[in-house]
Design an enzyme around this catalytic site. Sequence first.
Site, PDB file in Angstrom:
ATOM      1  N   TYR A 152       0.845  -1.193   0.000  1.00 37.50           N
ATOM      2  CA  TYR A 152       0.000   0.000   0.000  1.00 37.50           C
ATOM      3  C   TYR A 152       0.881   1.243   0.000  1.00 37.50           C
ATOM      4  O   TYR A 152       1.589   1.511   0.960  1.00 37.50           O
ATOM      5  CB  TYR A 152      -0.900  -0.049   1.238  1.00 37.50           C
ATOM      6  CG  TYR A 152      -1.889   1.067   1.411  1.00 37.50           C
ATOM      7  CD1 TYR A 152      -2.201   1.979   0.401  1.00 37.50           C
ATOM      8  CD2 TYR A 152      -2.554   1.215   2.631  1.00 37.50           C
ATOM      9  CE1 TYR A 152      -3.116   2.991   0.586  1.00 37.50           C
ATOM     10  CE2 TYR A 152      -3.482   2.220   2.835  1.00 37.50           C
ATOM     11  CZ  TYR A 152      -3.755   3.108   1.812  1.00 37.50           C
ATOM     12  OH  TYR A 152      -4.672   4.107   2.016  1.00 37.50           O
ATOM     13  N   LYS A 192      -1.552  -1.297  -4.072  1.00 41.45           N
ATOM     14  CA  LYS A 192      -2.539  -0.223  -4.111  1.00 41.45           C
ATOM     15  C   LYS A 192      -1.772   1.088  -4.073  1.00 41.45           C
ATOM     16  O   LYS A 192      -1.042   1.364  -3.119  1.00 41.45           O
ATOM     17  CB  LYS A 192      -3.496  -0.295  -2.917  1.00 41.45           C
ATOM     18  CG  LYS A 192      -4.466   0.883  -2.868  1.00 41.45           C
ATOM     19  CD  LYS A 192      -5.197   1.015  -1.546  1.00 41.45           C
ATOM     20  CE  LYS A 192      -6.061   2.275  -1.524  1.00 41.45           C
ATOM     21  NZ  LYS A 192      -6.722   2.514  -0.220  1.00 41.45           N
TER      22      LYS A 192
END
Length: 489
Positions: free
Chosen positions: A137, A166
Amino acid sequence: MGYKTEWFKGIFPALVTPFEADGGVDERAYRTLIQFVLPDVDGVVPCGTTGEFSYMTIEERKRATEICIDEVDGRVPVVVGTGCTTTRETVALTAWARDAGADGALVVAPYFLKPSFNEVYDHFKAVDDVGLPIVMYNIPQCAGTHFKWWTAEGGLLDFENTIGIKDSSGDLPFMEAMFEKVKGKVSIFVGHDEVVQAAMGAGADGAILASANLIPDIWQKVHRATLEGDLATAQGLQQKVQKLVRIVVRCGSNQACKEGLRMMGIEVGDSRHPIVPGGAFRREDREELRLQLEALGKIDRAPVTYDLGSKQVVTDLFATHHTPETIEGWTMRVGEGFAGPPFQELAHVDLLVGLKDGPVGRAIQRSLAEWGEERGLRTLEGRPETLIVPTVTIRTEEQRRLFERAAAGVKLAIELSIEDGFLPEPILDDVALIVNAFVHPAASIAKRVEFNNYKAARHAIRKAVEGRPTVEELIAEKAAARHPFRYAP
């Protein structure tokens, strides 16, 4: 490493976390939210940034995860936010999520102390060894560390259980580097709501989004249209929601999503301190968010009675929890609105609406008779009778020109308030308005003056009609009650 990402594609909302007032997760509200999003999503993400994981205890994160896994019941994958400030805690929570039945873990880069890129790599290697599918992330605006492509590429290709990334940076060149380096080997997700269609059109496999709490169905349409090659439809939908997602992303996404859901009839409470209602998510942002949700069909109309004493009118309004079933007390109602930017073109409107044969109507007649238009007072054409008064004395022709543009904005606000029912046609001959409009002496961009006064006046009309803010709201927001001009000379 192999291809392991078949299930990690599509739209995943970053779920907000409803909290109990005295601590803990509000289980009933959380289950209601999950049921709301499930029909339109490909997976869910509890305990992420939008879920306020950094404000939760480890036990609360575990409980939220357990509720989510139970409520989803295998219908879609559950990817749990397990990132912590230390590698030891992250590994332990990720192992717990694995044993609890999560399908994957969303692991933010170690935050606050800004480790080097090699240290970030070592951190993810330790988490990867847990054996649960891992999504790296990247959110530099919160973590303070922006992945370099070589760090991300190394982790995504070297690690056995890392299935995707992400990227919430909004940095499309970085995402393009990910497409170049690892596309097809892992899933690449966009996490910045303002560039979803652009990222998907360029090759992103899906999106993990705060605004998918509010509009999961629209994001699913964007995803499917992109997969089908219908970029015109996908682009049109992104443009349609762009203002809404800009408000969510830039104005306190946690509280913005929670208040938006409340407007839609899904009560999930407020964010935890230090976030407070009216703080990062300002009151003028709330009014704009409401208008956007209405335009997208996310707020239903409901019958509301306008009781003027001598007559009662029933109209359909876009009703939220703020909207009374009966609106009475039309002797005088008060509303305020504020809109910007930029600073010199900001608008502040104080508004009175009341019976034409009452104090408001008499004040209009007395003001025109005693002061006249030489002081800048003027009435607007059309109904209801409206007097617009300048806050700042008009001294130059340029100020007069800009005040005329402010008046045009107020007129548009009234017209649209008639159209959407907040000033229903049957009462227009019975009521009158006084609008005190501010035009900054240093203003120069006429279009912004007009547009900001339109927004401020439209907000003020709704607040006056609905009786907002209520005493309860003022008490709840006392920590963030900051008048926009408090520190302005």
